[in-house]
Design a protein around this motif. Structure first.
Motif, PDB file in Angstrom:
ATOM      1  N   ALA A 389     110.091  23.250 -47.395  1.00 28.47           N
ATOM      2  CA  ALA A 389     110.780  24.232 -48.229  1.00 28.47           C
ATOM      3  C   ALA A 389     109.864  24.715 -49.353  1.00 28.47           C
ATOM      4  O   ALA A 389     109.814  25.914 -49.656  1.00 28.47           O
ATOM      5  CB  ALA A 389     112.050  23.608 -48.815  1.00 28.47           C
ATOM      6  N   VAL A 390     109.116  23.786 -49.959  1.00 22.98           N
ATOM      7  CA  VAL A 390     108.169  24.167 -51.015  1.00 22.98           C
ATOM      8  C   VAL A 390     107.051  25.031 -50.438  1.00 22.98           C
ATOM      9  O   VAL A 390     106.613  26.005 -51.052  1.00 22.98           O
ATOM     10  CB  VAL A 390     107.602  22.908 -51.696  1.00 22.98           C
ATOM     11  N   ALA A 391     106.607  24.689 -49.220  1.00 27.29           N
ATOM     12  CA  ALA A 391     105.569  25.491 -48.577  1.00 27.29           C
ATOM     13  C   ALA A 391     106.067  26.906 -48.298  1.00 27.29           C
ATOM     14  O   ALA A 391     105.326  27.888 -48.455  1.00 27.29           O
ATOM     15  CB  ALA A 391     105.122  24.820 -47.282  1.00 27.29           C
ATOM     16  N   LEU A 392     107.344  27.027 -47.893  1.00 30.65           N
ATOM     17  CA  LEU A 392     107.908  28.355 -47.657  1.00 30.65           C
ATOM     18  C   LEU A 392     108.047  29.121 -48.969  1.00 30.65           C
ATOM     19  O   LEU A 392     107.850  30.345 -49.001  1.00 30.65           O
ATOM     20  CB  LEU A 392     109.269  28.218 -46.964  1.00 30.65           C
ATOM     21  N   TYR A 393     108.354  28.414 -50.051  1.00 30.99           N
ATOM     22  CA  TYR A 393     108.415  29.048 -51.377  1.00 30.99           C
ATOM     23  C   TYR A 393     107.050  29.631 -51.755  1.00 30.99           C
ATOM     24  O   TYR A 393     106.958  30.767 -52.263  1.00 30.99           O
ATOM     25  CB  TYR A 393     108.877  28.008 -52.395  1.00 30.99           C
ATOM     26  N   LYS A 394     106.005  28.881 -51.495  1.00 33.06           N
ATOM     27  CA  LYS A 394     104.647  29.372 -51.805  1.00 33.06           C
ATOM     28  C   LYS A 394     104.290  30.555 -50.917  1.00 33.06           C
ATOM     29  O   LYS A 394     103.647  31.519 -51.372  1.00 33.06           O
ATOM     30  CB  LYS A 394     103.645  28.240 -51.632  1.00 33.06           C
ATOM     31  N   GLU A 395     104.715  30.478 -49.647  1.00 33.93           N
ATOM     32  CA  GLU A 395     104.457  31.588 -48.731  1.00 33.93           C
ATOM     33  C   GLU A 395     105.215  32.839 -49.194  1.00 33.93           C
ATOM     34  O   GLU A 395     104.704  33.969 -49.092  1.00 33.93           O
ATOM     35  CB  GLU A 395     104.891  31.191 -47.322  1.00 33.93           C
ATOM     36  N   MET A 396     106.398  32.620 -49.715  1.00 32.74           N
ATOM     37  CA  MET A 396     107.222  33.719 -50.225  1.00 32.74           C
ATOM     38  C   MET A 396     106.513  34.433 -51.371  1.00 32.74           C
ATOM     39  O   MET A 396     106.434  35.671 -51.404  1.00 32.74           O
ATOM     40  CB  MET A 396     108.559  33.124 -50.673  1.00 32.74           C
ATOM     41  N   LYS A 397     105.976  33.635 -52.313  1.00 35.98           N
ATOM     42  CA  LYS A 397     105.262  34.233 -53.450  1.00 35.98           C
ATOM     43  C   LYS A 397     103.975  34.904 -52.995  1.00 35.98           C
ATOM     44  O   LYS A 397     103.587  35.963 -53.516  1.00 35.98           O
ATOM     45  CB  LYS A 397     104.963  33.153 -54.483  1.00 35.98           C
ATOM     46  N   LYS A 398     103.325  34.287 -52.017  1.00 37.60           N
ATOM     47  CA  LYS A 398     102.066  34.836 -51.513  1.00 37.60           C
ATOM     48  C   LYS A 398     102.257  36.215 -50.906  1.00 37.60           C
ATOM     49  O   LYS A 398     101.375  37.076 -50.987  1.00 37.60           O
ATOM     50  CB  LYS A 398     101.500  33.864 -50.472  1.00 37.60           C
ATOM     51  N   ARG A 399     103.428  36.437 -50.331  1.00 37.00           N
ATOM     52  CA  ARG A 399     103.710  37.716 -49.679  1.00 37.00           C
ATOM     53  C   ARG A 399     104.354  38.719 -50.638  1.00 37.00           C
ATOM     54  O   ARG A 399     104.885  39.742 -50.217  1.00 37.00           O
ATOM     55  CB  ARG A 399     104.601  37.496 -48.462  1.00 37.00           C
ATOM     56  N   GLY A 400     104.365  38.366 -51.930  1.00 34.21           N
ATOM     57  CA  GLY A 400     104.818  39.307 -52.937  1.00 34.21           C
ATOM     58  C   GLY A 400     106.310  39.345 -53.172  1.00 34.21           C
ATOM     59  O   GLY A 400     106.810  40.291 -53.789  1.00 34.21           O
ATOM     60  N   VAL A 401     107.037  38.340 -52.681  1.00 34.10           N
ATOM     61  CA  VAL A 401     108.478  38.273 -52.898  1.00 34.10           C
ATOM     62  C   VAL A 401     108.747  37.336 -54.056  1.00 34.10           C
ATOM     63  O   VAL A 401     108.319  36.177 -54.042  1.00 34.10           O
ATOM     64  CB  VAL A 401     109.214  37.772 -51.631  1.00 34.10           C
ATOM     65  N   GLN A 402     109.442  37.823 -55.084  1.00 36.45           N
ATOM     66  CA  GLN A 402     109.707  37.024 -56.272  1.00 36.45           C
ATOM     67  C   GLN A 402     110.987  36.194 -56.100  1.00 36.45           C
ATOM     68  O   GLN A 402     112.060  36.744 -55.856  1.00 36.45           O
ATOM     69  CB  GLN A 402     109.852  37.929 -57.509  1.00 36.45           C
ATOM     70  N   PRO A 403     110.883  34.872 -56.212  1.00 39.64           N
ATOM     71  CA  PRO A 403     112.091  34.031 -56.105  1.00 39.64           C
ATOM     72  C   PRO A 403     113.040  34.306 -57.265  1.00 39.64           C
ATOM     73  O   PRO A 403     112.618  34.687 -58.359  1.00 39.64           O
ATOM     74  CB  PRO A 403     111.539  32.599 -56.161  1.00 39.64           C
ATOM     75  N   ASP A 404     114.326  34.083 -57.031  1.00 40.58           N
ATOM     76  CA  ASP A 404     115.305  34.221 -58.099  1.00 40.58           C
ATOM     77  C   ASP A 404     115.759  32.834 -58.563  1.00 40.58           C
ATOM     78  O   ASP A 404     115.250  31.807 -58.099  1.00 40.58           O
ATOM     79  CB  ASP A 404     116.494  35.070 -57.653  1.00 40.58           C
TER      80      ASP A 404
END
Length: 627
Positions: A389-404
């Motif tokens: 889940a943490v790895a997917l969070y990092k992938e999310m940020k890497k692709r320019g998607v800002q977590p809420d």
């Protein structure tokens, strides 16, 4: 010498002759006794029939000629005389009266008396119906089947009322075998009624005989069924694996298709290992919705069914497409949805799944929302794979998607549950760098993580920073802080926090908070501090409940503060609508009697318990005085 031998043989012969005479007399007597018993039994049996039905008396009754109601117009092989028919017609009302009075056994015995004379085929359909229904209600399935066979031999054609009442009763009692037996015997005369055939078809499905349902459905379709009655068709198609018929019926019904019908049709396709066909049917259902079905056809179960098919086929791309499509149509994924996708993606010790999920999410070419990323992160956390889940969070940020804030809350809780407060704090820093502020939920997760990690200092610092930032903590936050103080043994600070909580936050601590404070003090044997907390609660006009009493009472017993024990005991008996802690009070009484310092206070406690009707255990000299 010879004379002596002759005398001996003579005496032996005389003895044998006497024995033979006795045996012969016994044999004759036994034969006569058996003959008498048989004749007497026949007499008793005839008397019983006379008492039960008075069949001989019924011979003199005169009734009009005519065949019993419900008999087939076809000829019966055996010819019956008019007295025989009159006997049966006169006996039938008595049997019905017995069944009306719930005297099933007596009614059955009277029926058997007629049956022994070979006249049972002259009974009418209403009598057989009453027998079958009574036998079913009392669990005598063999009697019900016997009556059905007799109806068949008597060439009785069951009426619509017979079919309706019998099928409903068999189905409600789950006697599916009787449903099928009746249909097997009288199927040629079964009326085209939807209630009757729905019972028969359901019985076949319940008995695992789905292969026989197509011919039943053909008759069922002639019963004037409505669109919603077609659900039974789809149940049969699922059972026999007929995806072709299921799809054809969906096309025929059009906008009259219901959600349940669609889901059953999709299941038939998935069971036939045709997920693409199920997907096309799902898209057709959406077209039907846009074409006039205002109630909606597709629900989350529809998508879950299709995703199950793609998951079994290991088609990850289609699983993600289903996920995106259901979100686009305003549906909310549930745990089954996430589980279907994650089952196709998660492999043990394979952290590359985060990159793969990211690629699949972006491969559709559509804008992916934060909610979609958060759903997958939540699914990974629930599956116990927080690292992924943490790895997917990092992938999310890497692709320019800002977590809420929701994304951070899910991840921080997962890390806190695994006692990894270090990584949780890294996420807090990311959160702050993004311009977000932690809320009460995230604060509670962090405090729980600090408690598990025994990091009191960090927890206190996090709480202070949140309060300084103007956050209003909840009651759950206060409970978590009290647990953290209790773990660190900082009972003075915990006491002060509860004491000043209302002035600081504007909300009043509840009995739960005070009980939690007392529990922490007692664990470190700070009995006076626990009692001080109790007095603070009373001063704040908070009444203790039985949980509070049961928590504090053993501590005061251990400290041998007998006056306080009496106060708590009286409080326990004053709490309305709840059971006093009987075992805790008996435990206290036992220790008071064993202690010389208790004095007359033990007698005072026992008196209070007796007045309140509380059972006093045997070790304290009590009897069976239960509350």
């Amino acid at each position: 010498m010879i004379s002596q031998m002759f005398n001996a043989f003579s005496a032996l012969f005389d003895s044998l002759a006497q024995e033979m005479v006795i045996l012969a007399l016994f044999g004759v007597s036994f034969t006569l006794w058996r003959t008498y018993q048989k004749n007497n039994a026949k007499t008793l049996k005839g008397t019983e029939c006379k008492n039960k039905g008075l069949l001989d008396r019924q011979l003199v009754r005169r009734v009009s000629d005519g065949r019993p109601h419900g008999l087939h117009t076809g000829r019966i092989t055996k010819k019956f005389s008019e007295p025989d028919r009159a006997k049966v017609r006169a006996c039938e009302p008595e049997i019905r009266q017995l069944m009306d009075r719930n005297e099933f056994t007596r009614a059955l015995n009277m029926y058997r008396c007629v049956e022994r004379q070979g006249l049972e085929v002259l009974f009418s359909e209403p009598l057989f119906t009453a027998f079958i229904q009574s036998a079913t209600r009392v669990g005598k399935v063999d009697v019900a089947e016997r009556m059905l066979r007799t109806m068949k031999r008597a060439h009785i054609t069951p009426s619509l009322d017979f079919w309706l009442h019998s099928m409903k009763l068999f189905s409600s009692r789950k006697q599916y075998g009787l449903c099928l037996s009746t249909y097997e015997m009288f199927g040629d005369h079964c009326p085209a009624d939807k209630v009757v055939f729905s019972c028969i078809i359901n019985a076949a499905l319940e008995q695992g005989l789905a292969e026989h349902t197509p011919r039943m459905l053909a008759k069922y379709s002639q019963a004037g069924i409505s669109a919603r009655d077609h659900v039974l068709f789809f149940r049969c198609y699922v059972a026999i694996g007929d995806a072709d018929s299921a799809e054809a019926l969906i096309m025929k019904l059009g906008t009259q298709t219901s959600t349940l019908m669609l889901n059953l049709a999709l299941l038939a396709c998935v069971n036939a290992k045709q997920p693409e066909r199920a997907w096309n049917m799902l898209q057709h259902a959406h077209k039907l919705e846009r074409g006039g079905n205002t109630d909606g056809i597709v629900d989350i179960v529809s998508y879950n069914t299709v995703m199950k098919g793609f998951g079994a086929a290991k088609n990850r791309q289609r699983c993600f497409q289903c996920m995106q499509d259901l979100v686009d149509h305003g549906l909310q994924p549930d745990d089954i949805t996430l589980g279907s996708i994650l089952d196709t993606c998660i492999a043990d010790n394979d952290l590359a799944v985060a990159n793969e999920i990211g690629n699949l999410l972006l491969s559709s070419g559509r804008q992916i929302s934060n909610m979609m990323w958060t759903l997958f992160i939540k699914g990974l956390v629930r599956a116990g794979t927080v690292e992924k889940a943490v790895a997917l969070y990092k992938e999310m940020k890497k692709r320019g998607v800002q977590p809420d804030l929701i994304t951070y809350s899910v991840l921080i809780k997962g890390l806190a549950d695994q006692h990894d407060i270090g990584k949780a704090m890294e996420l807090v820093e990311d959160l702050k760098a993004q311009g977000l502020v932690i809320d009460d939920i995230i604060l509670t997760h962090l405090l729980e993580g600090c408690r598990h990690a025994n990091n009191f200092k960090l927890g206190k610092q996090i709480f202070k920073e949140a309060m300084d930032a103007g956050m209003k903590p909840s009651d759950v936050t206060l409970v978590t802080m009290l647990k953290l103080y209790g773990r660190a043994g900082e009972f003075h600070e915990a006491f002060e926090m509860v004491k000043t909580w209302e002035n600081v936050t504007g909300s009043k601590p509840s009995v739960i908070h005070y009980t939690c404070l007392m529990s922490g003090c007692l664990r470190s044997k700070s009995y006076d501090r626990a009692w001080e907390s109790f007095e603070l609660m009373l001063a704040s006009c908070i009444e203790p409940d039985q949980t509070t009493i049961a928590t504090l009472l053993p501590g005061m017993v251990a400290a041998q503060h007998w006056d306080r024990v009496l106060i708590l005991a009286r409080r326990a008996m004053e709490v309305a609508g709840s059971q006093p802690p009987v075992e805790a009070l008996n435990h206290a009484l036992s220790h008071m009697r064993a202690s010389q310092s208790a004095g007359q206070r033990a007698d005072a406690l026992q008196t209070c318990m007796k007045i309140a009707g509380i059972r006093i255990s045997a070790r304290n000299g009590g009897g069976n005085c239960d509350r």
